[in-house]
Design an enzyme around this catalytic site. Structure first.
Site, PDB file in Angstrom:
ATOM      1  N   SER A   1      50.484  37.103  30.650  1.00 21.62           N
ATOM      2  CA  SER A   1      50.404  36.492  31.986  1.00 21.62           C
ATOM      3  C   SER A   1      51.115  35.150  32.030  1.00 21.62           C
ATOM      4  O   SER A   1      50.883  34.284  31.192  1.00 21.62           O
ATOM      5  CB  SER A   1      48.942  36.246  32.364  1.00 21.62           C
ATOM      6  OG  SER A   1      48.254  37.448  32.466  1.00 21.62           O
TER       7      SER A   1
ATOM      8  N   HIS B   1      52.534  39.880  36.433  1.00 19.37           N
ATOM      9  CA  HIS B   1      53.089  40.875  35.505  1.00 19.37           C
ATOM     10  C   HIS B   1      54.115  41.717  36.264  1.00 19.37           C
ATOM     11  O   HIS B   1      53.768  42.393  37.224  1.00 19.37           O
ATOM     12  CB  HIS B   1      51.992  41.788  34.956  1.00 19.37           C
ATOM     13  CG  HIS B   1      51.148  41.139  33.908  1.00 19.37           C
ATOM     14  ND1 HIS B   1      51.299  41.391  32.563  1.00 19.37           N
ATOM     15  CD2 HIS B   1      50.160  40.231  34.012  1.00 19.37           C
ATOM     16  CE1 HIS B   1      50.433  40.674  31.890  1.00 19.37           C
ATOM     17  NE2 HIS B   1      49.718  39.962  32.738  1.00 19.37           N
TER      18      HIS B   1
ATOM     19  N   HIS C   1      46.470  46.385  31.262  1.00 13.24           N
ATOM     20  CA  HIS C   1      45.151  45.953  30.777  1.00 13.24           C
ATOM     21  C   HIS C   1      44.115  47.046  31.017  1.00 13.24           C
ATOM     22  O   HIS C   1      44.192  47.785  31.995  1.00 13.24           O
ATOM     23  CB  HIS C   1      44.686  44.693  31.519  1.00 13.24           C
ATOM     24  CG  HIS C   1      45.628  43.545  31.430  1.00 13.24           C
ATOM     25  ND1 HIS C   1      46.724  43.435  32.242  1.00 13.24           N
ATOM     26  CD2 HIS C   1      45.636  42.458  30.627  1.00 13.24           C
ATOM     27  CE1 HIS C   1      47.382  42.324  31.947  1.00 13.24           C
ATOM     28  NE2 HIS C   1      46.745  41.712  30.964  1.00 13.24           N
TER      29      HIS C   1
ATOM     30  N   TYR D   1      41.152  46.562  32.089  1.00 15.64           N
ATOM     31  CA  TYR D   1      40.389  46.307  33.327  1.00 15.64           C
ATOM     32  C   TYR D   1      41.073  46.846  34.587  1.00 15.64           C
ATOM     33  O   TYR D   1      40.453  46.917  35.647  1.00 15.64           O
ATOM     34  CB  TYR D   1      40.078  44.805  33.492  1.00 15.64           C
ATOM     35  CG  TYR D   1      41.280  43.908  33.639  1.00 15.64           C
ATOM     36  CD1 TYR D   1      42.049  43.890  34.804  1.00 15.64           C
ATOM     37  CD2 TYR D   1      41.651  43.059  32.608  1.00 15.64           C
ATOM     38  CE1 TYR D   1      43.157  43.069  34.929  1.00 15.64           C
ATOM     39  CE2 TYR D   1      42.745  42.228  32.718  1.00 15.64           C
ATOM     40  CZ  TYR D   1      43.495  42.242  33.889  1.00 15.64           C
ATOM     41  OH  TYR D   1      44.591  41.435  34.005  1.00 15.64           O
ATOM     42  N   GLU D   2      42.346  47.220  34.470  1.00 13.71           N
ATOM     43  CA  GLU D   2      43.027  47.794  35.635  1.00 13.71           C
ATOM     44  C   GLU D   2      42.549  49.214  35.907  1.00 13.71           C
ATOM     45  O   GLU D   2      42.903  49.811  36.924  1.00 13.71           O
ATOM     46  CB  GLU D   2      44.541  47.771  35.418  1.00 13.71           C
ATOM     47  CG  GLU D   2      45.103  46.355  35.380  1.00 13.71           C
ATOM     48  CD  GLU D   2      46.577  46.317  35.006  1.00 13.71           C
ATOM     49  OE1 GLU D   2      47.399  46.665  35.855  1.00 13.71           O
ATOM     50  OE2 GLU D   2      46.891  45.963  33.855  1.00 13.71           O
TER      51      GLU D   2
ATOM     52  N   ALA E   1      48.005  35.072  27.560  1.00 13.67           N
ATOM     53  CA  ALA E   1      47.350  33.858  28.050  1.00 13.67           C
ATOM     54  C   ALA E   1      45.894  33.968  27.616  1.00 13.67           C
ATOM     55  O   ALA E   1      45.311  35.051  27.674  1.00 13.67           O
ATOM     56  CB  ALA E   1      47.453  33.797  29.563  1.00 13.67           C
TER      57      ALA E   1
ATOM     58  N   MET F   1      41.936  39.014  27.572  1.00 11.98           N
ATOM     59  CA  MET F   1      41.612  40.366  28.038  1.00 11.98           C
ATOM     60  C   MET F   1      42.667  41.388  27.612  1.00 11.98           C
ATOM     61  O   MET F   1      42.872  42.389  28.296  1.00 11.98           O
ATOM     62  CB  MET F   1      41.492  40.364  29.568  1.00 11.98           C
ATOM     63  CG  MET F   1      40.503  39.340  30.092  1.00 11.98           C
ATOM     64  SD  MET F   1      40.533  39.263  31.891  1.00 11.98           S
ATOM     65  CE  MET F   1      39.553  37.773  32.177  1.00 11.98           C
ATOM     66  N   SER F   2      43.338  41.133  26.506  1.00  7.25           N
ATOM     67  CA  SER F   2      44.414  42.058  26.108  1.00  7.25           C
ATOM     68  C   SER F   2      44.576  42.031  24.594  1.00  7.25           C
ATOM     69  O   SER F   2      43.644  41.693  23.868  1.00  7.25           O
ATOM     70  CB  SER F   2      45.729  41.611  26.769  1.00  7.25           C
ATOM     71  OG  SER F   2      46.143  40.362  26.261  1.00  7.25           O
TER      72      SER F   2
ATOM     73  N   ASN G   1      43.564  27.520  29.722  1.00 10.35           N
ATOM     74  CA  ASN G   1      42.412  26.780  30.249  1.00 10.35           C
ATOM     75  C   ASN G   1      41.432  26.543  29.116  1.00 10.35           C
ATOM     76  O   ASN G   1      41.466  27.229  28.103  1.00 10.35           O
ATOM     77  CB  ASN G   1      41.746  27.586  31.373  1.00 10.35           C
ATOM     78  CG  ASN G   1      41.392  28.995  30.938  1.00 10.35           C
ATOM     79  OD1 ASN G   1      42.262  29.851  30.799  1.00 10.35           O
ATOM     80  ND2 ASN G   1      40.130  29.226  30.684  1.00 10.35           N
TER      81      ASN G   1
ATOM     82  N   HIS H   1      42.767  32.566  37.981  1.00  6.26           N
ATOM     83  CA  HIS H   1      44.022  33.194  37.553  1.00  6.26           C
ATOM     84  C   HIS H   1      45.206  32.273  37.862  1.00  6.26           C
ATOM     85  O   HIS H   1      46.193  32.252  37.126  1.00  6.26           O
ATOM     86  CB  HIS H   1      44.177  34.546  38.242  1.00  6.26           C
ATOM     87  CG  HIS H   1      45.353  35.354  37.752  1.00  6.26           C
ATOM     88  ND1 HIS H   1      45.511  35.715  36.417  1.00  6.26           N
ATOM     89  CD2 HIS H   1      46.444  35.845  38.393  1.00  6.26           C
ATOM     90  CE1 HIS H   1      46.639  36.400  36.282  1.00  6.26           C
ATOM     91  NE2 HIS H   1      47.226  36.492  37.465  1.00  6.26           N
TER      92      HIS H   1
HETATM   93  N1  HPA Z   1      39.073  34.062  29.492  1.00  2.92           N
HETATM   94  C1  HPA Z   1      39.583  35.299  29.349  1.00  2.92           C
HETATM   95  N2  HPA Z   1      40.865  35.569  29.518  1.00  2.92           N
HETATM   96  C2  HPA Z   1      41.678  34.552  29.829  1.00  2.92           C
HETATM   97  C3  HPA Z   1      41.216  33.249  29.992  1.00  2.92           C
HETATM   98  C4  HPA Z   1      39.830  32.990  29.815  1.00  2.92           C
HETATM   99  O1  HPA Z   1      39.338  31.855  29.944  1.00  2.92           O
HETATM  100  N3  HPA Z   1      42.292  32.475  30.298  1.00  2.92           N
HETATM  101  C5  HPA Z   1      43.369  33.295  30.310  1.00  2.92           C
HETATM  102  N4  HPA Z   1      43.002  34.565  30.031  1.00  2.92           N
END
Ligand code: HPA
Length: 278
Positions: free
Chosen positions: A33, A64, A86, A88-89, A116, A217-218, A241, A253
């Site tokens: 991402s 993406h 992903h 989750y999609e 990310a 998440m990947s 973050n 996001h």
């Molecule tokens: N958590 C999960 N996935 C992420 C995060 C997060 O804080 N930041 C970017 N992808």
């Protein structure tokens, strides 16, 4: 829902790509991402949208792009995934990891994965880059391992070793390249969750206690499938973050995409340096 993809289906997708390219890629690069821009530097590029390929899932996430960019980077024939799939999609684990299977059937033996991630280590700041030294397969521990179902014996064993998911020689090379470019390269353990909700403060405290330095998440399913086929893997997380262990801040996001702008040039330098040293 679990949908298994056969070797014949993987080979159909692989053939569709082979027909459009004249080079033999040696490295696969997965862009996470906010890190799409790296694909713009690919030379003599052939673009193949995922939607043009049989059996192929399409990435639906903002940030993406959803296509392969195949050409040369630092003179090395490379297949770049501009956008990943992903869990989750709503795709199955086999669909999420189909791109890695296709890389293997194309004869690619090295993979660079980027993502990310949220920084769980208290010292990590947004904009930092972390070399992934190991991973926590939390999705797999709850039954979502991408190798479930019939084993693809032609590619790898039923019970593959995972003692070294991330290649140590590649990691050393990444550290050296970062140093040469004055880039602070963190290192640590990446925890893979399914998402799409971000973590609660209690989730994050749990992850920290479990040894996680970053969370996302990947990546984890892709790396398991890569190692099943004995590919050498390098992993880089862009810390977008700071984990919100006490519930005092909100994760969005948008901030993930924003941080990508600071992270991309650093990741690009490291990836280029690695390609030179491959
Ligand atoms: N958590 C999960 N996935 C992420 C995060 C997060 O804080 N930041 C970017 N992808």
């Amino acid at each position: 829902m679990q949908t298994f993809i056969s070797l014949a289906q993987i080979d159909l997708t692989t053939q569709a790509i082979k027909q459009q390219i004249s080079i033999q890629p040696v490295v696969g690069i997965v862009l996470g991402s906010g890190l799409n821009d790296l694909a713009d530097s690919v030379q003599n590029a052939v673009y193949i949208p995922y939607s043009d390929l049989p059996n192929f899932p399409v990435s639906t996430v903002h940030g993406h792009v959803g296509r392969f960019v195949i050409g040369e980077l630092e003179g090395k024939p490379a297949l770049v995934m501009q956008g990943r799939i992903h869990y989750y999609e709503g795709y199955s684990m086999d669909q999420v990891t189909l791109p890695v299977r296709v890389m293997q059937r194309l004869g690619i033996s090295s993979m660079i994965v980027t993502n990310a991630a949220g920084g769980v280590h208290p010292d990590f700041e947004p904009g930092d880059v972390m070399l992934i030294t190991d991973q926590l397969n939390l999705m797999g521990m709850s039954g979502l391992n991408p190798l479930m179902g019939p084993n693809l014996d032609e590619i790898g064993p039923r019970f593959p070793d995972m003692s070294q998911p991330y290649d140590r020689a590649y990691s050393d090379l990444a550290r050296r390249v970062a140093k040469e470019n004055n880039i602070l390269l963190r290192d640590g353990v990446y925890a893979g969750l399914s998402g799409p909700s971000f973590e609660s403060p209690a989730d994050l405290r749990f992850l920290r206690l479990a040894g996680a330095d970053a969370v996302g998440m990947s990546t984890v399913p892709e790396v398991i499938v890569a190692r099943h086929g004995n590919m050498r893997v390098l992993g880089l997380s862009g810390i977008s973050n700071k984990a919100n262990l006490d519930g005092s801040t909100v994760t969005t996001h948008e901030e993930v995409i924003e941080a990508g702008k600071v992270i991309t040039p650093k990741v690009e330098k490291i990836v280029r340096g690695i390609l030179c040293g491959l």
